[in-house]
Design a protein around this motif. Structure first.
Motif, PDB file in Angstrom:
ATOM      1  N   SER A   1      45.698  34.754  -7.557  1.00 41.39           N
ATOM      2  CA  SER A   1      45.463  35.377  -6.245  1.00 41.39           C
ATOM      3  C   SER A   1      44.607  36.635  -6.287  1.00 41.39           C
ATOM      4  N   PRO A   2      44.706  37.502  -7.302  1.00 44.68           N
ATOM      5  CA  PRO A   2      43.832  38.684  -7.320  1.00 44.68           C
ATOM      6  C   PRO A   2      42.350  38.367  -7.571  1.00 44.68           C
ATOM      7  N   LEU A   3      42.036  37.171  -8.043  1.00 44.22           N
ATOM      8  CA  LEU A   3      40.657  36.846  -8.391  1.00 44.22           C
ATOM      9  C   LEU A   3      39.754  36.597  -7.189  1.00 44.22           C
ATOM     10  N   CYS A   4      40.320  36.138  -6.099  1.00 46.21           N
ATOM     11  CA  CYS A   4      39.492  35.798  -4.939  1.00 46.21           C
ATOM     12  C   CYS A   4      40.138  36.373  -3.681  1.00 46.21           C
ATOM     13  N   LYS A   5      39.464  37.318  -3.079  1.00 43.63           N
ATOM     14  CA  LYS A   5      39.989  37.948  -1.869  1.00 43.63           C
ATOM     15  C   LYS A   5      39.483  37.261  -0.603  1.00 43.63           C
TER      16      LYS A   5
ATOM     17  N   LEU B   1      47.090  22.530 -19.577  1.00 44.78           N
ATOM     18  CA  LEU B   1      46.285  23.418 -18.744  1.00 44.78           C
ATOM     19  C   LEU B   1      46.426  22.971 -17.294  1.00 44.78           C
ATOM     20  N   MET B   2      46.554  23.920 -16.398  1.00 44.21           N
ATOM     21  CA  MET B   2      46.489  23.621 -14.968  1.00 44.21           C
ATOM     22  C   MET B   2      45.108  24.073 -14.507  1.00 44.21           C
ATOM     23  N   CYS B   3      44.366  23.167 -13.903  1.00 42.02           N
ATOM     24  CA  CYS B   3      42.988  23.440 -13.503  1.00 42.02           C
ATOM     25  C   CYS B   3      42.940  23.655 -11.992  1.00 42.02           C
ATOM     26  N   PHE B   4      42.515  24.837 -11.589  1.00 41.35           N
ATOM     27  CA  PHE B   4      42.470  25.208 -10.177  1.00 41.35           C
ATOM     28  C   PHE B   4      41.028  25.428  -9.737  1.00 41.35           C
ATOM     29  N   VAL B   5      40.773  25.149  -8.470  1.00 42.68           N
ATOM     30  CA  VAL B   5      39.480  25.451  -7.863  1.00 42.68           C
ATOM     31  C   VAL B   5      39.776  26.216  -6.568  1.00 42.68           C
ATOM     32  N   PHE B   6      38.920  27.202  -6.258  1.00 50.48           N
ATOM     33  CA  PHE B   6      39.108  27.961  -5.025  1.00 50.48           C
ATOM     34  C   PHE B   6      38.386  27.245  -3.897  1.00 50.48           C
ATOM     35  N   GLN B   7      39.120  26.973  -2.841  1.00 51.12           N
ATOM     36  CA  GLN B   7      38.548  26.314  -1.669  1.00 51.12           C
ATOM     37  C   GLN B   7      38.567  27.305  -0.506  1.00 51.12           C
ATOM     38  N   ALA B   8      37.368  27.740  -0.102  1.00 55.28           N
ATOM     39  CA  ALA B   8      37.247  28.672   1.018  1.00 55.28           C
ATOM     40  C   ALA B   8      37.734  27.995   2.292  1.00 55.28           C
TER      41      ALA B   8
ATOM     42  N   ALA C   1      54.599  34.000 -19.869  1.00 51.10           N
ATOM     43  CA  ALA C   1      53.881  33.766 -18.619  1.00 51.10           C
ATOM     44  C   ALA C   1      52.607  32.982 -18.900  1.00 51.10           C
ATOM     45  N   PRO C   2      52.102  32.268 -17.878  1.00 49.37           N
ATOM     46  CA  PRO C   2      50.832  31.578 -18.068  1.00 49.37           C
ATOM     47  C   PRO C   2      49.714  32.585 -18.298  1.00 49.37           C
ATOM     48  N   THR C   3      48.636  32.121 -18.874  1.00 53.34           N
ATOM     49  CA  THR C   3      47.511  32.964 -19.213  1.00 53.34           C
ATOM     50  C   THR C   3      46.239  32.395 -18.619  1.00 53.34           C
ATOM     51  N   ARG C   4      45.356  33.261 -18.149  1.00 55.14           N
ATOM     52  CA  ARG C   4      44.044  32.795 -17.708  1.00 55.14           C
ATOM     53  C   ARG C   4      43.244  32.402 -18.926  1.00 55.14           C
ATOM     54  N   CYS C   5      42.735  31.199 -18.915  1.00 57.99           N
ATOM     55  CA  CYS C   5      42.015  30.678 -20.090  1.00 57.99           C
ATOM     56  C   CYS C   5      40.516  30.795 -19.931  1.00 57.99           C
ATOM     57  N   SER C   6      39.992  30.298 -18.840  1.00 55.77           N
ATOM     58  CA  SER C   6      38.541  30.319 -18.658  1.00 55.77           C
ATOM     59  C   SER C   6      38.233  30.189 -17.188  1.00 55.77           C
ATOM     60  N   SER C   7      36.993  30.460 -16.870  1.00 54.05           N
ATOM     61  CA  SER C   7      36.564  30.287 -15.467  1.00 54.05           C
ATOM     62  C   SER C   7      35.154  29.787 -15.437  1.00 54.05           C
TER      63      SER C   7
ATOM     64  N   GLY D   1      34.441  23.076   2.288  1.00 55.88           N
ATOM     65  CA  GLY D   1      35.084  22.144   1.377  1.00 55.88           C
ATOM     66  C   GLY D   1      34.776  22.517  -0.055  1.00 55.88           C
ATOM     67  N   LEU D   2      35.263  21.703  -0.979  1.00 52.58           N
ATOM     68  CA  LEU D   2      34.966  21.933  -2.383  1.00 52.58           C
ATOM     69  C   LEU D   2      33.497  21.634  -2.649  1.00 52.58           C
ATOM     70  N   CYS D   3      32.884  22.432  -3.512  1.00 56.20           N
ATOM     71  CA  CYS D   3      31.499  22.176  -3.890  1.00 56.20           C
ATOM     72  C   CYS D   3      31.302  22.614  -5.330  1.00 56.20           C
ATOM     73  N   ALA D   4      30.137  22.342  -5.859  1.00 53.61           N
ATOM     74  CA  ALA D   4      29.849  22.638  -7.259  1.00 53.61           C
ATOM     75  C   ALA D   4      29.920  24.132  -7.573  1.00 53.61           C
ATOM     76  N   THR D   5      29.790  24.975  -6.574  1.00 52.82           N
ATOM     77  CA  THR D   5      29.816  26.420  -6.821  1.00 52.82           C
ATOM     78  C   THR D   5      31.186  27.042  -6.560  1.00 52.82           C
ATOM     79  N   SER D   6      32.189  26.245  -6.238  1.00 55.34           N
ATOM     80  CA  SER D   6      33.537  26.782  -6.034  1.00 55.34           C
ATOM     81  C   SER D   6      34.064  27.324  -7.355  1.00 55.34           C
ATOM     82  N   PRO D   7      34.694  28.520  -7.331  1.00 56.56           N
ATOM     83  CA  PRO D   7      35.258  29.051  -8.574  1.00 56.56           C
ATOM     84  C   PRO D   7      36.295  28.097  -9.153  1.00 56.56           C
ATOM     85  N   TYR D   8      36.262  27.911 -10.475  1.00 60.14           N
ATOM     86  CA  TYR D   8      37.144  26.996 -11.199  1.00 60.14           C
ATOM     87  C   TYR D   8      37.795  27.764 -12.339  1.00 60.14           C
ATOM     88  N   VAL D   9      39.113  27.659 -12.468  1.00 60.01           N
ATOM     89  CA  VAL D   9      39.828  28.393 -13.508  1.00 60.01           C
ATOM     90  C   VAL D   9      40.871  27.475 -14.125  1.00 60.01           C
ATOM     91  N   GLU D  10      40.994  27.548 -15.440  1.00 54.58           N
ATOM     92  CA  GLU D  10      42.054  26.838 -16.145  1.00 54.58           C
ATOM     93  C   GLU D  10      43.125  27.845 -16.521  1.00 54.58           C
TER      94      GLU D  10
END
Length: 140
Positions: free
Chosen positions: A76-80, A104-111, A134-140, A115-124
């Motif tokens: 949640s702090p990554l995308c305001k 790994l849980m793979c998440f994408v930010f959907q504004a 606790a879980p750890t941020r792996c990559s983005s 909709g989802l697009c190739a430039t949506s932020p992606y984080v594992e």
């Protein structure tokens, strides 16, 4: 026991696992797609989906809402922007092994307005590894 495990997997993960090969990875893996579109990837074991991978997938899918909420809380702090982090994949395969994690849980930010697009932020987000709490941020 293997057939019971497979039957249980079909109940927890309704689609069959299909063989996949990701471009950057030389190993084969298997993928199932949940009804909401979330991809579940497990490792190959002698030309078949890993029995241990299926067992882990069943357990995580059953506890998904709790784990997904923890992942979103971490992100949640990554995308305001107005929108939400959406779980698009749970990886028990080679990528998880590469990060020395159970999965790994793979998440994408959907504004909200798009909709989802190739430039949506992606984080594992890696599962707790080797006693981590606790879980750890792996990559983005």
């Amino acid at each position: 026991m293997a057939s019971d495990l497979r039957d249980e997997a079909m109940l927890a993960i309704p689609d069959e696992f299909l063989p996949i090969r990701r471009l950057a990875l030389p190993q084969d893996e298997w993928m199932a797609v949940l009804p909401d579109g979330t991809e579940v990837v497990i490792a190959d074991e002698k030309g078949r989906p890993s029995a241990l991978g299926i067992e882990k997938a069943i357990s995580i899918v059953r506890n998904r809402s709790h784990l997904e909420a923890r992942g979103r809380q971490l992100l949640s702090p990554l995308c305001k922007s107005d929108g939400e982090w959406r779980l698009v994949g749970i990886d028990f395969g080679v990528e998880a092994q590469h990060h020395n994690c159970e999965f790994l849980m793979c998440f994408v930010f959907q504004a909200a307005a798009a909709g989802l697009c190739a430039t949506s932020p992606y984080v594992e987000v890696a599962s707790p590894c080797h006693g981590d709490q606790a879980p750890t941020r792996c990559s983005s």
